[in-house]
Design a protein around this motif. Sequence first.
Motif, PDB file in Angstrom:
ATOM      1  N   VAL A 103       0.878  -1.176   0.000  1.00 17.10           N
ATOM      2  CA  VAL A 103       0.000   0.000   0.000  1.00 17.10           C
ATOM      3  C   VAL A 103       0.911   1.220   0.000  1.00 17.10           C
ATOM      4  N   PRO A 104       0.917   2.031  -1.064  1.00 20.41           N
ATOM      5  CA  PRO A 104       1.896   3.126  -1.180  1.00 20.41           C
ATOM      6  C   PRO A 104       1.575   4.310  -0.274  1.00 20.41           C
ATOM      7  N   LEU A 105       2.443   4.549   0.729  1.00 23.82           N
ATOM      8  CA  LEU A 105       2.252   5.687   1.642  1.00 23.82           C
ATOM      9  C   LEU A 105       3.417   6.663   1.596  1.00 23.82           C
ATOM     10  N   GLY A 106       4.443   6.386   0.784  1.00 27.23           N
ATOM     11  CA  GLY A 106       5.623   7.239   0.753  1.00 27.23           C
ATOM     12  C   GLY A 106       5.516   8.368  -0.253  1.00 27.23           C
ATOM     13  N   THR A 107       6.677   8.947  -0.593  1.00 28.95           N
ATOM     14  CA  THR A 107       6.739  10.048  -1.557  1.00 28.95           C
ATOM     15  C   THR A 107       6.964   9.530  -2.972  1.00 28.95           C
TER      16      THR A 107
END
Length: 482
Positions: free
Chosen positions: A187-191
């Motif tokens: 699940v992409p939560l970064g920059t």
Amino acid sequence: MESSETVVGKVGVRSSVIESLKGFSFSGVRIRKDELRNKLTMPEYLRLAMKDAIVEKDIDAGKRHYDVIAAGGHDAPPVAAPEAPVVVFINSKSGGRLGPELKDFLQDLMSEEQVFEVLKVKPHEFIEYGLGCLEKLASLGDSCAKETRERLRVVVAGGDGTVGWVLGCLGELHKAGRDPVPPTAIVPLGTGNDLSRSFGWGGSFPYNWKTAIKKTLDKAIHGPTCRLDSWNLVISMPAGAADLVAPHSLKRSEEVVLDQDLKIEGALPEKVCYQGVFYNYFSIGMDAQVAYGFHTLRNEKPYLAQGPISNKIIYSSYSCKQGWFFTPCIADPGLRGLNNILKLHVKRLNSTTWEPITIPSSVRSIVALNLHSYASGRNPWGKLKPEYLQKKGFVEAKADDGLLEVFGFKHGWHASFVMAELISAKHIAQASEIRFELRGGAWKEGFMQMDGEPWKQPMNNEFSTFVDIKRVPFQSVMIKGE
């Protein structure tokens, strides 16, 4: 049947239609929350057993929960393993204010014991004690624990650094002979989220995330798997030099013997060694210097970096401030070409021989890239034509081909055109192994980064620092989102 204009005109009807659509995936298949929960959630006694094992750091601490089940005797109904048990590692500091909300939503969906905040329960603690507890119960004849362990899948909610951290810990299972290694979804939560992009999980956290997260978990259950190379990096630097403030991805290690097939000029002093693993890229030069400035500011003034957009604005300002766009006009030795301080040797595909590679004098940043996605989804290596590949002796780049693509940036303007995919980066080599040799000269320090974690590398005028990169024999198992 009402026309679309009539439906749009009625707010109440429109709202009900939207609410009904929230339970559907984009493929049109409804994902029911209760059905998803039944597929994901482990039996209570296993969840509590793992929790106790992790808290007490003892794989036997959870056995008392199994004893309660076993005491029921043969007349007790058997406890069935879930169809697709999942554990989630979440970095709730990622994703802005939505990180804590996502954690609460996931814990409500599949139980608190299956969702781990990585800053509280480290991935290696789950691997050692949580999975160790399941394996212990399985060895005692618990078929539910055995099937749960074999079917387990992992979801990582965080940026590339968090994903790499979890993958590295999962890789220890293979080293210890504790197969199978659970496959991983993201699940992409970064920059940047380049690992997430590379395996079809998207580049950003969706606005309608409560619906999207159910779709993600459904894909994590049913998605096919693929392989991902990882790369071991060893830094051997002269002892007595300035201290290296290493990022989380680098750990101090015992002295490593350098490959004797490559002759080293001059005497070798006593060395200090650091080791780490990367999944996407390693770089030396001005791009790492800009990243180092950004990370230093973010750590000192975290209130300035509240999300991906503000992060990218700050990043761009540092690129200008540090001279990345004006290198031809500035006399600072640190802005000169890397060929002044750097030697490069590589082993090519299916070769055991080290080959020296000339570094173009215009190159101020060198990147060794494993994935197609770099700097928020760009592909600086480019999609090369078959004739060019044959001419250069290259092969088509893949994430599991055992090769790194080595390329260079000349300055900020060149990098900007590459990132806009108007041109390709300066192609230097494809390599199965790499050695960088650095010696200071007029440079007081260098900058490096590995999967987005930058550091300042001390330089020595008298003795060289070596950076050796070699593929890890075991490949990570990834779940494909698309």
